[in-house]
Structure formats: C-alpha cells, structure tokens
Design a protein around this motif. Structure first.
Motif, PDB file in Angstrom:
ATOM      1  N   ALA A  22       0.826  -1.213   0.000  1.00 21.67           N
ATOM      2  CA  ALA A  22       0.000   0.000   0.000  1.00 21.67           C
ATOM      3  C   ALA A  22       0.855   1.256   0.000  1.00 21.67           C
ATOM      4  N   SER A  23       1.922   1.269   0.795  1.00 20.93           N
ATOM      5  CA  SER A  23       2.791   2.448   0.845  1.00 20.93           C
ATOM      6  C   SER A  23       3.486   2.675  -0.494  1.00 20.93           C
ATOM      7  N   GLY A  24       3.865   1.589  -1.168  1.00 20.09           N
ATOM      8  CA  GLY A  24       4.482   1.734  -2.484  1.00 20.09           C
ATOM      9  C   GLY A  24       3.506   2.238  -3.525  1.00 20.09           C
ATOM     10  N   LEU A  25       2.272   1.744  -3.463  1.00 19.10           N
ATOM     11  CA  LEU A  25       1.257   2.163  -4.432  1.00 19.10           C
ATOM     12  C   LEU A  25       0.887   3.633  -4.274  1.00 19.10           C
ATOM     13  N   ILE A  26       0.918   4.120  -3.040  1.00 19.77           N
ATOM     14  CA  ILE A  26       0.587   5.531  -2.806  1.00 19.77           C
ATOM     15  C   ILE A  26       1.563   6.438  -3.545  1.00 19.77           C
ATOM     16  N   LEU A  27       2.849   6.166  -3.372  1.00 19.17           N
ATOM     17  CA  LEU A  27       3.852   7.013  -4.027  1.00 19.17           C
ATOM     18  C   LEU A  27       3.829   6.800  -5.543  1.00 19.17           C
ATOM     19  N   TRP A  28       3.651   5.563  -5.972  1.00 16.28           N
ATOM     20  CA  TRP A  28       3.587   5.283  -7.403  1.00 16.28           C
ATOM     21  C   TRP A  28       2.396   5.993  -8.050  1.00 16.28           C
ATOM     22  N   GLN A  29       1.247   5.980  -7.378  1.00 16.41           N
ATOM     23  CA  GLN A  29       0.053   6.593  -7.945  1.00 16.41           C
ATOM     24  C   GLN A  29       0.257   8.083  -8.174  1.00 16.41           C
ATOM     25  N   TYR A  30       0.937   8.731  -7.227  1.00 15.00           N
ATOM     26  CA  TYR A  30       1.241  10.149  -7.432  1.00 15.00           C
ATOM     27  C   TYR A  30       2.147  10.325  -8.643  1.00 15.00           C
ATOM     28  N   PHE A  31       3.210   9.545  -8.704  1.00 14.07           N
ATOM     29  CA  PHE A  31       4.153   9.653  -9.815  1.00 14.07           C
ATOM     30  C   PHE A  31       3.446   9.446 -11.151  1.00 14.07           C
ATOM     31  N   SER A  32       2.636   8.402 -11.239  1.00 10.72           N
ATOM     32  CA  SER A  32       1.949   8.077 -12.492  1.00 10.72           C
ATOM     33  C   SER A  32       0.946   9.162 -12.886  1.00 10.72           C
ATOM     34  N   ASN A  33       0.125   9.602 -11.930  1.00  8.87           N
ATOM     35  CA  ASN A  33      -0.884  10.634 -12.224  1.00  8.87           C
ATOM     36  C   ASN A  33      -0.229  11.946 -12.635  1.00  8.87           C
ATOM     37  N   ALA A  34       0.819  12.341 -11.911  1.00  4.83           N
ATOM     38  CA  ALA A  34       1.505  13.593 -12.230  1.00  4.83           C
ATOM     39  C   ALA A  34       2.171  13.523 -13.593  1.00  4.83           C
ATOM     40  N   SER A  67      -1.624  17.062  -8.454  1.00  4.22           N
ATOM     41  CA  SER A  67      -1.637  15.654  -8.029  1.00  4.22           C
ATOM     42  C   SER A  67      -1.163  15.481  -6.593  1.00  4.22           C
ATOM     43  N   LEU A  68      -0.532  16.507  -6.020  1.00  5.40           N
ATOM     44  CA  LEU A  68      -0.097  16.419  -4.628  1.00  5.40           C
ATOM     45  C   LEU A  68      -1.277  16.290  -3.676  1.00  5.40           C
ATOM     46  N   ALA A  69      -2.418  16.879  -4.046  1.00  7.03           N
ATOM     47  CA  ALA A  69      -3.622  16.753  -3.216  1.00  7.03           C
ATOM     48  C   ALA A  69      -4.083  15.302  -3.162  1.00  7.03           C
ATOM     49  N   ASP A  70      -3.995  14.606  -4.291  1.00  4.70           N
ATOM     50  CA  ASP A  70      -4.361  13.186  -4.319  1.00  4.70           C
ATOM     51  C   ASP A  70      -3.390  12.360  -3.480  1.00  4.70           C
ATOM     52  N   LEU A  71      -2.119  12.730  -3.511  1.00  2.98           N
ATOM     53  CA  LEU A  71      -1.121  12.031  -2.702  1.00  2.98           C
ATOM     54  C   LEU A  71      -1.426  12.182  -1.219  1.00  2.98           C
ATOM     55  N   LEU A  72      -1.804  13.387  -0.817  1.00  4.38           N
ATOM     56  CA  LEU A  72      -2.129  13.637   0.593  1.00  4.38           C
ATOM     57  C   LEU A  72      -3.347  12.829   1.025  1.00  4.38           C
ATOM     58  N   ALA A  73      -4.374  12.812   0.166  1.00  2.00           N
ATOM     59  CA  ALA A  73      -5.586  12.061   0.487  1.00  2.00           C
ATOM     60  C   ALA A  73      -5.301  10.563   0.581  1.00  2.00           C
ATOM     61  N   ALA A  74      -4.505  10.047  -0.343  1.00  2.00           N
ATOM     62  CA  ALA A  74      -4.174   8.625  -0.333  1.00  2.00           C
ATOM     63  C   ALA A  74      -3.343   8.262   0.892  1.00  2.00           C
ATOM     64  N   SER A  75      -2.501   9.181   1.347  1.00  2.00           N
ATOM     65  CA  SER A  75      -1.673   8.913   2.518  1.00  2.00           C
ATOM     66  C   SER A  75      -2.528   8.717   3.768  1.00  2.00           C
ATOM     67  N   PHE A  76      -3.606   9.456   3.882  1.00  2.00           N
ATOM     68  CA  PHE A  76      -4.497   9.305   5.030  1.00  2.00           C
ATOM     69  C   PHE A  76      -5.193   7.939   5.016  1.00  2.00           C
ATOM     70  N   LEU A  77      -5.396   7.383   3.835  1.00  2.00           N
ATOM     71  CA  LEU A  77      -6.014   6.059   3.737  1.00  2.00           C
ATOM     72  C   LEU A  77      -5.103   4.964   4.288  1.00  2.00           C
ATOM     73  N   LEU A  78      -3.802   5.277   4.410  1.00  2.00           N
ATOM     74  CA  LEU A  78      -2.849   4.313   4.946  1.00  2.00           C
ATOM     75  C   LEU A  78      -2.977   4.170   6.468  1.00  2.00           C
ATOM     76  N   VAL A  79      -3.532   5.189   7.115  1.00  2.00           N
ATOM     77  CA  VAL A  79      -3.616   5.199   8.578  1.00  2.00           C
ATOM     78  C   VAL A  79      -4.429   4.029   9.131  1.00  2.00           C
ATOM     79  N   PRO A  80      -5.655   3.759   8.630  1.00  2.00           N
ATOM     80  CA  PRO A  80      -6.401   2.608   9.167  1.00  2.00           C
ATOM     81  C   PRO A  80      -5.662   1.275   8.979  1.00  2.00           C
ATOM     82  N   LEU A  81      -4.945   1.145   7.881  1.00  2.00           N
ATOM     83  CA  LEU A  81      -4.197  -0.085   7.635  1.00  2.00           C
ATOM     84  C   LEU A  81      -3.060  -0.237   8.647  1.00  2.00           C
ATOM     85  N   MET A  82      -2.397   0.867   8.965  1.00  2.00           N
ATOM     86  CA  MET A  82      -1.338   0.845   9.966  1.00  2.00           C
ATOM     87  C   MET A  82      -1.895   0.518  11.350  1.00  2.00           C
ATOM     88  N   MET A  83      -3.061   1.046  11.648  1.00  2.00           N
ATOM     89  CA  MET A  83      -3.688   0.776  12.943  1.00  2.00           C
ATOM     90  C   MET A  83      -4.095  -0.694  13.045  1.00  2.00           C
TER      91      MET A  83
END
Length: 213
Positions: A22-34, A67-83
């Motif tokens: 999930a952490s890899g996909l978050i950064l990749w998604q930003y790179f790809s979208n941008a 696309s940085l806004a999408d990166l920020l939003a996706a990063s918050f989705l990682l929080v429940p998974l970490m918990m």
C-alpha cells in the motif's frame, strides 16, 4: 496479486505485506498521475493557450502540483491499515516533504521533456502509458529489492523511483531498515540533473509550441 499472496511472506522488511504494498502504491500513484497529467497538459489546455496568454511552463507543472492533493488524500487512507496491523510511524516522518520534493523533481524533469514531445509528436501520448506500465514493474512496489535476484537488483537501482520508494518507507515506518545510501544518492542526482536539463530543453522549445498545439 493472487500470485504474490502465496509467494511473498506475511512480513517484508519489517512490515506486513499489505502495508508494504500500500505504501508503495501511494507514491507510485502520485508519480503516475503527475506524469500523465503533466505530459498531456498542452493537449488539455489547447483552447486556453490559443486565447489567453499563460506562461507555458505553468501548464505542465500545474498537473504535478495538483496531483499532490491526491497524494495527501491517499496517505491518510494508509492510517487505518497501519492501525489494523499495529504498525508504528517513525519520528523520521518529518522528512516526508523532502522525499516528496525529490519525486517532484524527478517527475518534473520527465514532464518537461514529455509535454513538448506529446505536443510535437502525437504518437508519444500513445506510447507513454505502455512505458509507464513497464516502469511500474521495474519499481519495488510488490517485491523489495533485497528479495530480488542479483541481476534484477542492478536494473532496479538504475530506476530513481526505486530509491524514493525505499526512502519513503524508511521515513514513514519505525521498523524499516534504512535504504542503501548509494541508491538514494543516485536517485537524487538523477532527479536534479533531469529537472535541470528538462528545464533548459523546455525553455528552448516553448517558442514552437503554439504552432504545433
């Protein structure tokens, strides 16, 4: 994804496999979208370019920053998974902006080249998704570099995004081992060089863009 479920262990580099991916996909998604947004910027804003004066450099860079806004939003989705997996964040998380800046420079350099190429040569926009897909599989998103064959590791280390993915996970999670310094130095060097050369190339070619858009 089904294949990796059986091949990969439950934990990778100190992380549950789901959190690792999930952490890899978050950064990749930003790179790809941008990358895709910035490369096609002149095509998307063609009507505006022909009617209103805009600094041409602002158009490809707008897609990167948006696309940085999408990166920020996706990063918050990682929080429940970490918990759920009880994964602790690291104090190094304060360095996340520096990691993101490196990725921005990397994608920015690529976009400065590709936005001009897409405007001049229409076939480039059809090749770009395929090339991006190849880069996806050449990045340690599903498989960490230390579990790859030696021959594959040499190829992956030439991909600057691989270094940023390792660095991103290290600054984000407490139990992840630091990446190899050489990989990070190479990623930063390529990003800065690519952005500087891309900026010079764009400045030289921007005068011809109105005629081809």
């Amino acid at each position: 994804a089904i294949g990796f479920r059986f091949v990969m262990p439950k934990e990778v580099n100190g992380l549950p496999y789901s959190v690792f991916v999930a952490s890899g996909l978050i950064l990749w998604q930003y790179f790809s979208n941008a990358l895709m947004s910035g490369a096609s910027s002149f095509e998307k804003f063609q009507a505006i370019i022909n009617k209103v004066y805009l600094p041409k450099l602002a158009l490809p860079l707008a897609g990167i920053t948006a696309s940085l806004a999408d990166l920020l939003a996706a990063s918050f989705l990682l929080v429940p998974l970490m918990m759920y997996y009880k994964v602790s964040p690291s104090w190094r998380i304060i360095f996340i902006p520096i990691v993101i800046l490196g990725v921005v420079l990397l994608v920015g350099g690529l976009v400065l080249f590709l936005s001009v190429a897409c405007a001049k040569y229409k076939d480039v926009r059809h090749i770009l998704p395929f090339a991006t897909q190849l880069l996806f599989f050449a990045s340690p998103i599903f498989v960490p570099q230390n579990l790859m064959p030696v021959s594959a590791i040499a190829i992956f280390r030439l991909n600057p995004l691989a270094g940023y993915l390792d660095l991103f996970r290290w600054v984000l999670f407490a139990d992840v081992q630091p990446p190899e310094p050489g990989t990070i130095v190479l990623a930063i060097s390529i990003s800065v060089t690519l952005f500087a050369i891309g900026l010079i190339y764009f400045q030289r070619c921007q005068g011809d863009l109105i005629d081809v858009v």
